[in-house]
Design a protein around this motif. Structure first.
Motif, PDB file in Angstrom:
ATOM      1  N   LYS A 153       1.261 -14.366   2.954  1.00 13.42           N
ATOM      2  CA  LYS A 153       0.498 -13.180   2.529  1.00 13.42           C
ATOM      3  C   LYS A 153       0.423 -13.118   0.994  1.00 13.42           C
ATOM      4  O   LYS A 153       1.228 -13.750   0.298  1.00 13.42           O
ATOM      5  CB  LYS A 153       1.139 -11.913   3.098  1.00 13.42           C
ATOM      6  CG  LYS A 153       2.513 -11.607   2.546  1.00 13.42           C
ATOM      7  CD  LYS A 153       3.047 -10.277   3.050  1.00 13.42           C
ATOM      8  CE  LYS A 153       4.385  -9.997   2.380  1.00 13.42           C
ATOM      9  NZ  LYS A 153       5.005  -8.747   2.761  1.00 13.42           N
ATOM     10  N   ASN A 170      -3.702 -14.616  14.219  1.00 11.18           N
ATOM     11  CA  ASN A 170      -3.109 -13.431  13.582  1.00 11.18           C
ATOM     12  C   ASN A 170      -3.812 -13.037  12.285  1.00 11.18           C
ATOM     13  O   ASN A 170      -3.458 -12.035  11.670  1.00 11.18           O
ATOM     14  CB  ASN A 170      -1.633 -13.702  13.254  1.00 11.18           C
ATOM     15  CG  ASN A 170      -0.792 -13.695  14.509  1.00 11.18           C
ATOM     16  OD1 ASN A 170      -1.194 -13.142  15.531  1.00 11.18           O
ATOM     17  ND2 ASN A 170       0.376 -14.329  14.442  1.00 11.18           N
ATOM     18  N   ILE A 171      -4.766 -13.860  11.841  1.00 10.29           N
ATOM     19  CA  ILE A 171      -5.437 -13.547  10.569  1.00 10.29           C
ATOM     20  C   ILE A 171      -6.774 -12.850  10.858  1.00 10.29           C
ATOM     21  O   ILE A 171      -7.699 -13.456  11.382  1.00 10.29           O
ATOM     22  CB  ILE A 171      -5.675 -14.835   9.739  1.00 10.29           C
ATOM     23  CG1 ILE A 171      -4.333 -15.548   9.493  1.00 10.29           C
ATOM     24  CG2 ILE A 171      -6.354 -14.504   8.403  1.00 10.29           C
ATOM     25  CD1 ILE A 171      -4.453 -16.886   8.805  1.00 10.29           C
ATOM     26  N   TYR A 194      -4.910 -12.884  -1.157  1.00  6.48           N
ATOM     27  CA  TYR A 194      -5.413 -13.029   0.204  1.00  6.48           C
ATOM     28  C   TYR A 194      -4.310 -13.493   1.162  1.00  6.48           C
ATOM     29  O   TYR A 194      -3.349 -14.159   0.748  1.00  6.48           O
ATOM     30  CB  TYR A 194      -6.539 -14.067   0.236  1.00  6.48           C
ATOM     31  CG  TYR A 194      -7.723 -13.719  -0.622  1.00  6.48           C
ATOM     32  CD1 TYR A 194      -8.716 -12.846  -0.157  1.00  6.48           C
ATOM     33  CD2 TYR A 194      -7.870 -14.248  -1.904  1.00  6.48           C
ATOM     34  CE1 TYR A 194      -9.829 -12.528  -0.953  1.00  6.48           C
ATOM     35  CE2 TYR A 194      -8.968 -13.943  -2.701  1.00  6.48           C
ATOM     36  CZ  TYR A 194      -9.935 -13.084  -2.221  1.00  6.48           C
ATOM     37  OH  TYR A 194     -11.017 -12.773  -3.003  1.00  6.48           O
ATOM     38  N   LEU A 195      -4.523 -13.166   2.439  1.00  6.82           N
ATOM     39  CA  LEU A 195      -3.673 -13.718   3.504  1.00  6.82           C
ATOM     40  C   LEU A 195      -4.214 -15.122   3.796  1.00  6.82           C
ATOM     41  O   LEU A 195      -5.414 -15.282   4.038  1.00  6.82           O
ATOM     42  CB  LEU A 195      -3.773 -12.833   4.751  1.00  6.82           C
ATOM     43  CG  LEU A 195      -2.976 -13.277   5.977  1.00  6.82           C
ATOM     44  CD1 LEU A 195      -1.468 -13.292   5.680  1.00  6.82           C
ATOM     45  CD2 LEU A 195      -3.257 -12.362   7.178  1.00  6.82           C
ATOM     46  N   CYS A 196      -3.319 -16.106   3.766  1.00  5.38           N
ATOM     47  CA  CYS A 196      -3.809 -17.494   3.860  1.00  5.38           C
ATOM     48  C   CYS A 196      -3.007 -18.325   4.856  1.00  5.38           C
ATOM     49  O   CYS A 196      -1.805 -18.121   5.035  1.00  5.38           O
ATOM     50  CB  CYS A 196      -3.714 -18.181   2.503  1.00  5.38           C
ATOM     51  SG  CYS A 196      -4.827 -17.500   1.276  1.00  5.38           S
ATOM     52  N   LEU A 216       1.828 -19.582   7.162  1.00  9.14           N
ATOM     53  CA  LEU A 216       1.080 -18.329   7.054  1.00  9.14           C
ATOM     54  C   LEU A 216       1.700 -17.544   5.902  1.00  9.14           C
ATOM     55  O   LEU A 216       2.884 -17.194   5.942  1.00  9.14           O
ATOM     56  CB  LEU A 216       1.181 -17.532   8.368  1.00  9.14           C
ATOM     57  CG  LEU A 216       0.416 -16.210   8.394  1.00  9.14           C
ATOM     58  CD1 LEU A 216      -1.086 -16.439   8.299  1.00  9.14           C
ATOM     59  CD2 LEU A 216       0.727 -15.431   9.672  1.00  9.14           C
ATOM     60  N   GLY A 269      -8.982 -13.611   6.033  1.00  9.16           N
ATOM     61  CA  GLY A 269      -8.198 -14.443   5.115  1.00  9.16           C
ATOM     62  C   GLY A 269      -8.843 -15.801   4.915  1.00  9.16           C
ATOM     63  O   GLY A 269     -10.031 -15.983   5.162  1.00  9.16           O
TER      64      GLY A 269
END
Lengths: 466, 451
Positions: free
Chosen positions: A461, A368-369, A235-237, A459, A372
């Motif tokens: 990815k 920007n998420i 996940y994008l976190c 941030l 996530g």
């Protein structure tokens, strides 16, 4: 402890080191004094205790190895007896067989004190108990769904007096920590808890627990009760400073301890001077960081503390060191030699470990998420300096959708992966920066010392969560 | 120290304002050898530590106040103790709670005294040092046999402890215990690949350390790591064996949630989910668990003759055939819950199952075996866990022939209470520090989160 008592100990230790150095290449003495006041409350318990203990450690280096003796109390006769036992335990080495030790030869005689806004000993115990009860009642009375709430207040004073041929140093460090743990029955039938700690060098720690903090703690605990387990995946976190800090500490910091490197147990050794992360990544260990849980003025080998860049602009820079491994690796000393107590050995250990702040803005990073998670409140982790595997557990994740926190939580999540890959996946680093950690750190499962960790929001990815 | 203890007892007995007191005295002697890579000796540490903790009790009608404190050894004088008691009497007022009484000497059989938790070699620290040197030489000699194996670190930590509990009702108990901790890190190298393995051993007696066997076992593990792959994310049958099994039932850093919920303290805090004679796990498909706390296993570090209040330890059936039976309870919580106090918690004994270890491994589908975690630290109250796998094997059944392929990394993840809904226990058993139970345990539906 009065100045004259400190001076008396320093003077006596100077005589003992001189006695030991009749045979040893090098010797030092360290006095440990620790006192504490603890209050533990929940709706069924009230426990109040105080502790006090002291002891002395003598070390003699024979040119190849240390010989150490730790003993409770400060009793001159017993210390002389211990020094004589040490002297009988090794032979004087010939000059050609001596491996020089990395010792700072600048002469310093100085006393250091941690600074606080409200000295803990200026507040009555009754007031501290009342404050602790008020925090518990504010939570339990406000939210009946909370089954119980454990509040712990820990106040400690640590005195160290170090003497060798060059140094006569003393330090007094005070700290106060409030720990709040509300327990709640979850929608799934199990019991869960939230955990938040507040640290300061003095009783100002209490002032950090505002009404808003209490409301936030209650609200978060209620959300935890509804939380699900996450579907394992990448996940994008967005990492909170506490997750950022745990990553710095567990996944990277342990591998930058010089004793681990000297033993050939750290992959970081192959990367010294090489790039491992984007150039906007900096990781530091800094025992001289003011007013943090892992702060001190000199280490247990009498080395004055300063910061060390573990990663500087993406490049693996310099380990934190103790004298034995630093001398063998021909590396500079840093003030990171620490022992749990007078009956434990010194190792190279972390103190306050953190990523440095970056240039991005936390709010913009969140925006920007699209899809996530925001990761926070980890419970712990484990080092893997040779394999650079990541293990961080007990994370609470909050779903982010279209740049907004949704309030939907996922409980007890583990983060795994390979460190260089994860560092390479850091896309942005925030300006916002905190070093909130109030924990203790072990070498494996032993040798506990107080530390903190933190940093900016990151941030990242492709974070592997399960 | 006995002079100081006598002075403390006399001063506490003379203080008319007190309704009771307790003294916990712990003395320890260490003799440790620390080695760096390739057997380079870094330090030899000897130490003597003494800790005294005093607890005083003051009754207030239906309540009692207690306050625990310690004093520096060098400041124990009659005047200083009286001053400290006066201070702590105020603390007793702040710490008022529902009344409970202090334990009195129990009229029990002397059987508990027969449990061996002390190696007499520890009477002579010179002999301890000599034994350590012998073990050091044995590790050197045994590792020489393996040309691709290198030593990265070796520690022998030994400790002799003496615990005394005294109280105003006449409790006077003493226990000697010895502890030898061996920590060894080895690396296997082949071509340009190298991997390390850390192994630890905790025993009471020097004679229980079999260096050739330990080295052989762990050299095999580190060689397997050389070929280990990363696992994929799967839901499979997962078998725990060796150290992973001990860590699962008796973790290093906290209690297993199965045990934690059997705590009288947790029950009194309104946090235990267990109800007497009710199932601890719902919808059980596999073997039903029986778990006992046994504080009297000979030569086991988890054995304790009594607890800090001076209650003689007892063997307790916590869980029987998946039904919760009894709490483990300290003196105070036992009185609050109107049950008997149980003394110190001991080793976790899990009743073995009915099928053989070999059958545990016989599965049509591929299954996973985990032998070692980096760290297993479950949430002690919710039962959730995620633990990185240090060494495991993927086991395939090729027409009855089992093929084992090593793996490392990834996480074993889930919830202990859910995982135990479908578990199979082997009939063969193993015994180690803090655990006595099946040699292999198979979770029939478990998750491994891959890399």
């Amino acid at each position: 402890m009065q100045k004259n008592k400190i001076d008396e100990i320093k003077q006596f230790f100077a005589e003992i080191t001189a006695l030991l150095e009749q045979k040893a290449v090098y010797a030092d003495c360290l006095y440990y004094y620790d006192s504490s006041q603890e209050i533990g409350l929940d709706k069924a318990n009230k426990e109040i205790s105080s502790g006090k203990g002291d002891g002395v450690k003598l070390r003699a280096y024979d040119g190849a190895q240390f010989h150490e003796y730790g003993i409770t109390g400060f009793n001159k006769e017993k210390i002389i007896e211990a020094a004589n036992i040490l002297l009988q335990s090794f032979d004087k080495k010939d000059a050609g067989l001596i491996f020089p030790l990395a010792i700072d030869t600048q002469k310093i005689n100085k006393h250091f004190e941690s600074e606080s806004e409200i000295a803990a000993d200026s507040i009555d115990l009754s007031q501290k108990i009342e404050d602790t009860e008020n925090i518990m009642n504010a939570i339990l009375k406000k939210e009946p769904a909370i089954a119980n709430c454990r509040i712990r207040y820990d106040e400690s004073t640590e005195i160290r007096i170090f003497v060798n041929k060059y140094k006569q140093l003393s330090q007094r460090i005070q700290s106060c920590i409030f720990i709040i743990s509300p327990y709640i029955k979850s929608d799934h039938g199990d019991i869960r808890y939230h955990y938040k700690a507040f640290f300061a060098n003095g009783y100002e720690a209490k002032q950090k627990i505002s009404k808003k903090e209490i409301i936030d703690i209650i609200s978060f605990t209620k959300k935890i009760a509804k939380a699900d387990k996450i579907i394992p995946g990448r996940y994008l976190c967005l990492f909170s400073p506490d997750v950022t800090g745990l990553l710095a500490h567990e996944s990277f910091g342990h591998g930058m301890e010089s004793d681990t490197i000297y033993k050939g147990r750290a992959k970081a050794q192959e990367y010294l001077g090489k790039s491992i992360a984007p150039d906007y990544i900096n990781i530091l260990d800094n025992p001289s960081f003011p007013k943090r849980n892992g702060s001190f003025f000199f280490d247990d080998e009498g080395f004055i503390t300063s910061s060390t860049y573990l990663i500087k602009e993406g490049i693996v820079n310099h380990p934190i060191t103790d004298s034995f491994s630093a001398s063998r690796l021909k590396m500079l000393r840093s003030g990171n030699a620490r022992a749990e107590s007078y009956d434990h050995k010194v190792y190279a250990r972390m103190s306050n470990t953190y990523f440095a702040a970056g240039k991005s803005n936390k709010v913009d990073m969140l925006k920007n998420i699209k899809d996530g998670f925001f990761l926070h409140y980890p419970s712990g982790g484990m080092e893997d300096p040779k394999g650079w595997g990541i293990q961080v557990q007990g994370i609470v994740a909050e779903k982010i959708k279209d740049g907004r926190l949704t309030g939907e939580l996922f409980y007890e999540i583990g983060m795994t992966g390979y460190l260089p890959e994860l560092l390479g996946n850091i896309q942005e680093v925030s300006q916002e920066f905190e070093v909130p950690g109030t924990g203790i750190c072990g070498k494996g499962h032993k040798e506990w010392v107080r530390v903190s960790e933190g940093g900016p929001y990151l941030l990242v990815k492709d974070v592997n969560l399960s | 120290m006995m002079k100081e203890i006598e002075l403390l007892k006399k001063t506490l007995n003379n203080c008319k304002q007190l309704d009771g007191w307790k003294i916990n005295l712990q003395s320890s002697e260490k003799n440790n050898l620390y080695c760096s890579k390739q057997f380079e000796k870094e330090s030899h540490l000897m130490s003597k530590r003494v800790n005294i903790e005093i607890t005083i009790y003051k009754r207030f009608k239906k309540e009692i106040g207690d306050a625990a404190f310690s004093m520096l050894i060098d400041e124990i004088t009659e005047e200083a103790v009286n001053k400290k008691i006066a201070e702590q009497l105020i603390v007793c007022e702040y710490a008022k709670k529902k009344y409970y009484s202090l334990p009195s000497p129990e009229n029990l059989s002397e059987e508990y005294k027969k449990v061996n938790i002390y190696d007499p070699i520890f009477d002579d620290q010179l002999k301890v040092k000599q034994k350590i040197e012998e073990l050091f030489a044995q590790v050197q000699q045994n590792l020489k046999r393996y040309s691709n194996i290198f030593l990265n670190g070796l520690e022998f930590l030994t400790e002799k402890t003496n615990c005394i509990v005294l109280n105003s009702n006449g409790i006077n108990l003493e226990q000697n215990k010895s502890h030898i901790h061996v920590e060894c890190v080895i690396t296997a190298k082949k071509d340009f690949v190298e991997n390390e393995f850390l192994f630890e051993l905790d025993v009471i007696n020097f004679d229980d350390i079999n260096i050739p066997e330990i080295i052989k076992e762990n050299v095999s593990a580190v060689n397997d790591l050389l070929q280990a792959e990363s696992p994929k994310a799967v839901i499979r049958k997962v078998i725990l064996t060796q150290k992973a099994l001990k860590e699962f039932f008796a973790p290093h850093l906290s209690l297993n949630p199965l045990i934690a919920h059997a705590s009288a303290r947790l029950k009194y805090m309104d946090l235990s989910v267990y109800k007497k004679d009710s199932p601890i796990i719902n919808h059980v498909k596999g073997d039903k668990l029986t778990i006992v706390s046994n504080p009297f296993l000979n030569n086991n570090l988890s054995s304790q003759l009594f607890d800090g209040d001076g209650i003689i330890s007892k063997k307790i059936i916590l869980i029987e055939d998946n039904l919760f039976k009894d709490y483990f309870a300290a003196n105070r919580y036992a009185q609050y819950l109107n049950i008997l106090p149980t003394g110190a918690l001991g080793s976790i004994e899990v009743k073995p199952g009915k099928i053989s270890e070999a059958e545990i491994y016989l599965n049509k589908q591929e299954c996973y075996e985990i032998v070692s975690f980096a760290s297993f630290a479950p949430n002690y109250i919710s039962g959730d866990f995620s633990a990185e796998i240090r060494l495991g094997y993927i086991i395939k059944n090729n027409n009855g022939k089992l093929i084992k392929k090593p793996f490392r990394g990834g996480m074993f993840t889930g919830n202990i209470f859910t995982l135990l809904q479908d578990v199979t226990l082997s009939k063969e058993t193993m015994i180690t520090d803090g655990y006595n139970g099946p040699k292999a345990v198979r979770f029939n539906k478990a998750m491994i989160a891959g890399l």
